[in-house]
Design an enzyme around this catalytic site. Structure first.
Site, PDB file in Angstrom:
ATOM      1  N   GLU A  31      27.050 -12.259  -4.844  1.00  0.00           N
ATOM      2  CA  GLU A  31      25.897 -11.650  -5.503  1.00  0.00           C
ATOM      3  C   GLU A  31      26.329 -10.684  -6.600  1.00  0.00           C
ATOM      4  OE1 GLU A  31      21.921  -8.922  -4.577  1.00  0.00           O
ATOM      5  OE2 GLU A  31      23.232  -9.521  -2.927  1.00  0.00           O
ATOM      6  N   GLU A  50      25.932   3.775  -7.920  1.00  0.00           N
ATOM      7  CA  GLU A  50      26.427   4.890  -7.103  1.00  0.00           C
ATOM      8  C   GLU A  50      27.030   4.386  -5.791  1.00  0.00           C
ATOM      9  OE1 GLU A  50      23.780   6.277 -10.140  1.00  0.00           O
ATOM     10  OE2 GLU A  50      23.469   4.757  -8.609  1.00  0.00           O
TER      11      GLU A  50
END
Length: 388
Positions: free
Chosen positions: A243, A368
């Site tokens: 992905e 993040e």
């Protein structure tokens, strides 16, 4: 520089795909962007051409081709300037179908994978939850075993194809007290009693349907379990590499499209008696952006080649997504600036690209979170291993 990864067969496939998209998809994109719904008939056309089964077994209608055919598909989908349509396709083919193929038994593959390859059924992957974003281990959706069935309760959100898909691949906790070691994966029919979906309205990716899914005592047969019970977290982590690489490839492809569009525009737009591609400030910025694109693109090809050979590339794929999505945002921001006021107009492609690209550093794991994963790998020397 001619890429070492693409053969003449890959190039012929690319040309065939380009022709198909130009004929069957591009004329409808603006309508789908406005309606937020893709005409179901186009899925069958994709299936007929084999585009939904590129890397799936021939036994289920697939073509069983190498990963660089997938790279071609992803790159060309970005060049029709609809991040939403592209997402609908790759979310079906490389999120939902990946789990069916990797963890599904023969009965599941016959019932769900084969019609997914043909375009008769469209799927979605349901992992993210309203309270748990990138925190997969913190999911609250449960699947309780009762006799020869499971009862699912909970909710999922930000699910691409979440409203109009025919089936859902769902992650839920079967043994909550085990935390991330108690997660399992299931396939759930859209028509299941107690399942409902609410369409979400987004900044971009407007052609795709993004939904919030509610499971209220949804009963599914035990046979709808994918793989082994309580092994879902390992399956999810293993497929995240693909992905993330997909999102990295998407990013370099849309950046390449934006740069080429801007270059062509600058070669025709005049100011102060000359085309604006002759102004040093713009020329130098353009080549700086091109260099960033080229570095990311070739890195992504290297990772794709490693994954194609069966290597476990969780670190490299994470870097691909982290760096490529940031690069794409920067490229498209500056390309919009190259167009000046026209870049801000909806009649030009850059405004849509600007909106669509912004999801890159968010979906599939925020930047993040990716930095923290890389910190664990690089600094803490944590090892991630394939599911067994």
């Amino acid at each position: 520089m001619t890429s070492m990864y693409f053969t003449e067969e890959h190039n012929l496939f690319r040309k065939s795909l380009q022709d198909f998209l130009k004929k069957e998809v591009v004329p409808h994109i603006d309508d789908w962007e406005k309606s937020g719904e893709i005409d179901k008939s186009v899925w069958l056309k994709f299936g007929e051409m084999g585009f939904l089964g590129i890397n799936y077994p021939e036994a289920y209608g697939g073509l069983d081709l190498d990963l660089f055919y997938t790279v071609v598909l992803l790159e060309e989908l970005q060049k029709i300037n609809s991040g939403g349509f592209a997402a609908a396709v790759w979310a079906h083919v490389y999120l939902a179908m990946t789990h069916l193929n990797a963890e599904g038994d023969e009965a599941i593959k016959e019932k769900y994978l084969a019609p997914s390859v043909s375009g008769e059924k469209i799927g979605c992957l349901c992992i993210t939850e309203p309270f748990g974003g990138s925190d997969v281990a913190g999911m609250r959706t449960t699947a309780v075993k009762k006799g020869d069935s499971y009862v699912i309760n909970g909710s999922k959100t930000f699910i691409t194809n979440g409203v109009y898909s025919d089936y859902l691949v769902v992650a839920a906790k079967t043994t909550p007290e085990l935390g991330n070691k108690g997660i399992s994966i299931f396939v759930v029919d859209r028509a299941s009693k107690g399942l409902s979906a609410t369409k979400l309205h987004k900044l971009g990716w407007n052609a795709s349907d993004t939904g919030e899914i509610a499971f209220d005592n949804v009963v599914i047969p035990e046979s709808n379990l994918l793989g082994k019970e309580n092994q879902g977290f390992n399956y999810i982590m293993q497929h995240f590499a693909l992905e993330r690489l997909i999102m990295g490839i998407n990013a370099h492809a849309r950046a390449e499209f934006a740069l080429e569009y801007a270059r062509q525009y600058m070669s025709e737009r005049t100011a102060f008696g000359k085309t604006i591609d002759k102004f040093q400030a713009l020329r130098h910025k353009m080549v700086e952006l091109y260099a960033d694109l080229d570095i990311n693109k070739n890195y992504n090809y290297t990772v794709a080649n490693a994954l194609n050979k069966g290597e476990y590339v969780v670190k490299e794929a994470t870097i691909s997504k982290l760096k490529s999505t940031k690069m794409a945002d920067d490229v498209i921001y500056n390309c919009l600036q190259f167009l000046g006021g026209y870049g801000y107009m909806e009649e030009y492609p850059m405004a849509r690209m600007f909106r669509d690209s912004r999801l890159g550093p968010i979906g599939g794991g925020t930047s993040e979170i990716l930095r923290e994963i890389l910190s664990k790998i690089i600094i803490d020397k944590k090892e991630y291993k394939p599911a067994t």
